[in-house]
Design an enzyme around this catalytic site. Sequence first.
Site, PDB file in Angstrom:
ATOM      1  N   LYS A  23       4.448  -0.335  -8.638  1.00 20.57           N
ATOM      2  CA  LYS A  23       3.937  -0.298 -10.015  1.00 20.57           C
ATOM      3  C   LYS A  23       4.888   0.458 -10.953  1.00 20.57           C
ATOM      4  CE  LYS A  23      -1.013  -0.647  -8.812  1.00 20.57           C
ATOM      5  NZ  LYS A  23      -2.340   0.014  -9.011  1.00 20.57           N
TER       6      LYS A  23
ATOM      7  N   TYR B 203      -5.526  -9.329 -12.589  1.00 17.56           N
ATOM      8  CA  TYR B 203      -6.618  -8.387 -12.301  1.00 17.56           C
ATOM      9  C   TYR B 203      -7.970  -8.910 -12.776  1.00 17.56           C
ATOM     10  CZ  TYR B 203      -3.892  -4.301 -10.662  1.00 17.56           C
ATOM     11  OH  TYR B 203      -3.134  -3.400  -9.933  1.00 17.56           O
TER      12      TYR B 203
ATOM     13  N   PHE C  41     -12.140   0.304 -16.840  1.00 21.52           N
ATOM     14  CA  PHE C  41     -10.700   0.606 -16.858  1.00 21.52           C
ATOM     15  C   PHE C  41      -9.822  -0.638 -16.972  1.00 21.52           C
ATOM     16  CE2 PHE C  41     -12.140   0.559 -12.389  1.00 21.52           C
ATOM     17  CZ  PHE C  41     -11.298  -0.404 -11.838  1.00 21.52           C
TER      18      PHE C  41
ATOM     19  N   ARG D 140      -2.580  -1.866   3.554  1.00 22.42           N
ATOM     20  CA  ARG D 140      -3.631  -1.043   2.932  1.00 22.42           C
ATOM     21  C   ARG D 140      -3.628   0.359   3.548  1.00 22.42           C
ATOM     22  NH1 ARG D 140      -5.980  -2.718  -1.837  1.00 22.42           N
ATOM     23  NH2 ARG D 140      -7.489  -1.113  -1.316  1.00 22.42           N
TER      24      ARG D 140
ATOM     25  N   THR E  48      -7.174   4.453  -3.040  1.00 15.56           N
ATOM     26  CA  THR E  48      -6.883   4.133  -4.445  1.00 15.56           C
ATOM     27  C   THR E  48      -6.566   5.398  -5.243  1.00 15.56           C
ATOM     28  OG1 THR E  48      -8.411   2.268  -4.276  1.00 15.56           O
ATOM     29  CG2 THR E  48      -7.795   2.976  -6.497  1.00 15.56           C
TER      30      THR E  48
ATOM     31  N   ARG F 106       0.608   6.438  -1.404  1.00 18.34           N
ATOM     32  CA  ARG F 106      -0.071   6.977  -2.594  1.00 18.34           C
ATOM     33  C   ARG F 106      -0.178   8.507  -2.536  1.00 18.34           C
ATOM     34  NH1 ARG F 106      -4.556   2.136  -3.246  1.00 18.34           N
ATOM     35  NH2 ARG F 106      -3.484   0.971  -4.888  1.00 18.34           N
TER      36      ARG F 106
ATOM     37  N   ASN G 135      -1.003   4.889  -9.427  1.00 17.69           N
ATOM     38  CA  ASN G 135      -1.020   5.158  -7.979  1.00 17.69           C
ATOM     39  C   ASN G 135       0.096   4.415  -7.230  1.00 17.69           C
ATOM     40  OD1 ASN G 135      -2.102   2.619  -8.130  1.00 17.69           O
ATOM     41  ND2 ASN G 135      -4.091   3.148  -7.296  1.00 17.69           N
TER      42      ASN G 135
ATOM     43  N   HIS H  87       0.440  -1.527  -5.334  1.00 15.96           N
ATOM     44  CA  HIS H  87      -0.688  -2.454  -5.161  1.00 15.96           C
ATOM     45  C   HIS H  87      -0.521  -3.157  -3.821  1.00 15.96           C
ATOM     46  CE1 HIS H  87      -3.503  -5.788  -5.839  1.00 15.96           C
ATOM     47  NE2 HIS H  87      -2.577  -6.529  -5.261  1.00 15.96           N
TER      48      HIS H  87
ATOM     49  N   GLU I   2      -2.541 -14.088  -4.394  1.00 20.35           N
ATOM     50  CA  GLU I   2      -1.631 -13.196  -5.123  1.00 20.35           C
ATOM     51  C   GLU I   2      -0.161 -13.564  -4.887  1.00 20.35           C
ATOM     52  OE1 GLU I   2      -2.806  -9.182  -4.080  1.00 20.35           O
ATOM     53  OE2 GLU I   2      -4.629  -9.328  -5.297  1.00 20.35           O
TER      54      GLU I   2
HETATM   55  P1  IDP Z   1      -6.817  -0.838  -5.000  1.00 25.83           P
HETATM   56  O1  IDP Z   1      -5.551  -0.912  -5.829  1.00 25.83           O
HETATM   57  O2  IDP Z   1      -6.799   0.327  -4.068  1.00 25.83           O
HETATM   58  O3  IDP Z   1      -7.153  -2.144  -4.330  1.00 25.83           O
HETATM   59  P2  IDP Z   1      -8.925  -1.468  -6.898  1.00 25.83           P
HETATM   60  O4  IDP Z   1     -10.315  -0.954  -6.820  1.00 25.83           O
HETATM   61  O5  IDP Z   1      -8.688  -2.903  -6.548  1.00 25.83           O
HETATM   62  O6  IDP Z   1      -8.004  -0.505  -6.018  1.00 25.83           O
HETATM   63  O7  IDP Z   1      -8.422  -1.197  -8.376  1.00 25.83           O
HETATM   64  C1  IDP Z   1      -7.234  -1.788  -8.851  1.00 25.83           C
HETATM   65  C2  IDP Z   1      -6.442  -0.739  -9.589  1.00 25.83           C
HETATM   66  O8  IDP Z   1      -7.177  -0.326 -10.728  1.00 25.83           O
HETATM   67  C3  IDP Z   1      -6.185   0.544  -8.798  1.00 25.83           C
HETATM   68  O9  IDP Z   1      -5.058   0.476  -7.967  1.00 25.83           O
HETATM   69  C4  IDP Z   1      -5.970   1.532  -9.914  1.00 25.83           C
HETATM   70  O10 IDP Z   1      -4.642   1.427 -10.438  1.00 25.83           O
HETATM   71  C5  IDP Z   1      -6.949   1.053 -10.968  1.00 25.83           C
HETATM   72  N1  IDP Z   1      -8.227   1.758 -10.891  1.00 25.83           N
HETATM   73  C6  IDP Z   1      -9.183   1.618  -9.941  1.00 25.83           C
HETATM   74  N2  IDP Z   1     -10.233   2.404 -10.180  1.00 25.83           N
HETATM   75  C7  IDP Z   1      -9.939   3.067 -11.317  1.00 25.83           C
HETATM   76  C8  IDP Z   1     -10.648   4.049 -12.106  1.00 25.83           C
HETATM   77  O11 IDP Z   1     -11.766   4.478 -11.798  1.00 25.83           O
HETATM   78  N3  IDP Z   1     -10.005   4.485 -13.237  1.00 25.83           N
HETATM   79  C9  IDP Z   1      -8.776   4.049 -13.613  1.00 25.83           C
HETATM   80  N4  IDP Z   1      -8.081   3.130 -12.901  1.00 25.83           N
HETATM   81  C10 IDP Z   1      -8.659   2.649 -11.775  1.00 25.83           C
HETATM   82 MG    MG Z   2      -7.672  -3.987  -5.130  1.00 25.18          MG
END
Ligand code: IDP
Ligand code: MG
Length: 138
Positions: free
Chosen positions: A14, A54, A62, A90, A96, A107, A117, A120, A131
């Site tokens: 990212k 997304y 968010f 993962r 996350t 991360r 973070n 992805h 994807e």
């Molecule tokens: P993941 O990347 O671990 O699969 P997801 O729940 O799919 O997590 O969320 C996608 C992305 O959205 C996360 O990697 C993060 O960058 C962002 N994100 C997820 N939850 C939050 C939040 O509560 N606040 C701000 N950004 C978030």
């Molecule tokens: Mg995800």
Amino acid sequence: MIMSNTEQTLSIIKPDAVERNLDKEIKEIFKNKGFSIVNEKKIKIEKSEAERFYKVHETKPFYNDLCAYLSSGPIVVMILEKENAVLGNRELMGATNPNDAEEGTIRKKYGISIDKNSVHGSDSVENAKIEIDFFFKD
Ligand code: IDP
Ligand code: MG
């Protein structure tokens, strides 16, 4: 009988990580863990593309910030291949929220915050295919 389950998954380094010139270092981590990088490109995407990527999160509070962020600077998108690559990636990425991520995960090491973070990774074999097509089908 030897069962093999070679999978491909989509990984994105990212903007926060590319901006800090961590892409080479993160690619080395994947390779050292046995992932092959079968395709990769450094690109910058439009916000509209991030919104499509997304889309599953479109109802989340968010969503707008997330899409603005992913399109804010260069990213490195990669197809990673390995036995059980989806789950393996993962696990290597970690939670996350970097604050919750285990020691030794990407991360934990590089993540700045829940939104920045650093990486992805696809969350299922089915989504990995979608994807990978999103970025590499032409
Ligand atoms: P993941 O990347 O671990 O699969 P997801 O729940 O799919 O997590 O969320 C996608 C992305 O959205 C996360 O990697 C993060 O960058 C962002 N994100 C997820 N939850 C939050 C939040 O509560 N606040 C701000 N950004 C978030
Ligand atoms: Mg995800």
